[in-house]
Design an enzyme around this catalytic site. Sequence first.
Site, PDB file in Angstrom:
ATOM      1  N   ARG A  37       0.601  -1.162   0.022  1.00  0.00           N
ATOM      2  CA  ARG A  37      -0.052   0.360   0.175  1.00  0.00           C
ATOM      3  C   ARG A  37       0.648   1.187   0.008  1.00  0.00           C
ATOM      4  O   ARG A  37       0.317   2.416   0.113  1.00  0.00           O
ATOM      5  CB  ARG A  37      -1.242  -0.051   0.788  1.00  0.00           C
ATOM      6  CG  ARG A  37      -2.312  -1.128   0.948  1.00  0.00           C
ATOM      7  CD  ARG A  37      -3.068  -0.870   2.024  1.00  0.00           C
ATOM      8  NE  ARG A  37      -4.449  -1.281   1.888  1.00  0.00           N
ATOM      9  CZ  ARG A  37      -5.279  -2.097   2.899  1.00  0.00           C
ATOM     10  NH1 ARG A  37      -5.583  -1.505   3.883  1.00  0.00           N
ATOM     11  NH2 ARG A  37      -6.050  -2.403   2.300  1.00  0.00           N
ATOM     12  N   LYS A 198     -17.705 -18.821   2.525  1.00  0.00           N
ATOM     13  CA  LYS A 198     -19.098 -18.700   2.983  1.00  0.00           C
ATOM     14  C   LYS A 198     -19.276 -17.542   1.670  1.00  0.00           C
ATOM     15  O   LYS A 198     -19.045 -16.474   1.816  1.00  0.00           O
ATOM     16  CB  LYS A 198     -19.098 -18.526   4.389  1.00  0.00           C
ATOM     17  CG  LYS A 198     -19.173 -19.172   5.208  1.00  0.00           C
ATOM     18  CD  LYS A 198     -19.324 -18.457   6.374  1.00  0.00           C
ATOM     19  CE  LYS A 198     -18.601 -19.333   7.746  1.00  0.00           C
ATOM     20  NZ  LYS A 198     -19.515 -18.691   9.098  1.00  0.00           N
ATOM     21  N   GLY A 355      -8.149  -9.412   0.558  1.00  0.00           N
ATOM     22  CA  GLY A 355      -6.769  -9.595   1.616  1.00  0.00           C
ATOM     23  C   GLY A 355      -6.523 -11.484   0.937  1.00  0.00           C
ATOM     24  O   GLY A 355      -5.088 -11.529   0.126  1.00  0.00           O
ATOM     25  N   GLY A 378     -12.593  -4.995   1.061  1.00  0.00           N
ATOM     26  CA  GLY A 378     -14.015  -4.562   1.308  1.00  0.00           C
ATOM     27  C   GLY A 378     -14.324  -3.817  -0.126  1.00  0.00           C
ATOM     28  O   GLY A 378     -15.161  -4.622  -0.779  1.00  0.00           O
TER      29      GLY A 378
END
Length: 397
Positions: A37, A198, A355, A378
């Site tokens: 980053r 999931k 990630g 996100g």
Amino acid sequence: MAAYKTLDGMEAAGKTALVRVDLNVPMQDGKVSDFTRIERVAPTVRELAEKGAKVVLLSHFGRPKGQVVPEMSLAAVADAMASHLDMNIAFGKDCIGSNAQSIIDDLDNGGVALLENVRYHAGEEKNDPGFASELAKLGDLYVNDAFSCSHRAHASTEALAHLLPAYAGRNMEAELKALSAALEAPERPVIAIVGGAKISTKLDLLFNLIEKVDHLVIGGGMANTFLNAKGVDVGASLCEHDLAETAKEILTKAETVGCSVFLQSDAVLAKEFKAGAVNRTAPVSDVAGDEMILDMGSTSAEKLKSTLASCKTLIWNGPLGAFEIEPFGTGTFTVAEEAAKLTQAGKLVSVAGGGDTVSALAKAGVSDSFTYISTAGGAFLEWMEGKELPGVKALGN
Ligand code: 3PG
Ligand code: MG
């Protein structure tokens, strides 16, 4: 996507540019453990400095929830960034008020400062106009170079963009270009690989993708929920049994819109979830009651490779198996290597993010061989869900 201004032609000499960056970097034992980053925002920082601006960096770090939490100070990140980029970076102990102002006053044109964690103030996450105007007072221009924070409507990502002339930094620009090349106006066929544990966290994403892509590959733990919905006994595998109906709905909708869904036909099975566990590869119809599906089988991986070779664009989020433990990363790595090879041969545009995905691709050794790897978690997911990101929207003119 709305049009936004970039640094091209920006007049910045003698001005103070407030630059929202994402320095929410991983740390281990008080040291920055991954500089990606930091490296990604360097071009914007250098360009603004070369243009003669005072470059004032704003970032959050962790989730201090409006309190001063010393472990979530950006001071250590400022030092690490300065030495990694070989650049002087002043550090301001607060991101607003007289302390911030005096740090900025002391900068020469072309100088760089990082101010303390914006989330030490409750107004940041509330997108509070008062806090945003405290920030705005410090600068003349606003640059958002933090795509990975742009799913947050916070003061430094949203409100501030309305208070000063607002620009997309080079990292933001690169993210937006890569992402729109993958989903907004992609070269077809488009294949999406969605993996991870999931489906409950990825329902919006799956419903959005089937409308947009030609092939949807469902892998990782979430594939078990789909196999189960199709009547396959997945044994002791991770499986969201209560989502069988939703999984069926996704499969039916995919069929209606002509999106082919790829589910593995063979899998790597083990009775224990640990490195080096005794394992076997078998058709998914052959999973014993005490076995878990931990990776995509080799027959399926080969089939997926040939589907991939027929595609022009790949968008990838989520690993195909338990890649963190040996030997259950083989499926993910094999497919990643093929994607990298096709990309390098100029046959595929490959974009990945999230990630886990980024670390899986790094482990496969293909990080530099994809067209673009997003550092966003996100924000990447919300973008794949088809949502408008508030921080990006606020840059629109
Ligand atoms: C991230 O690390 O994904 C971004 O910095 C956003 O952090 P957040 O989830 O705490 O808003
Ligand atoms: Mg001013």
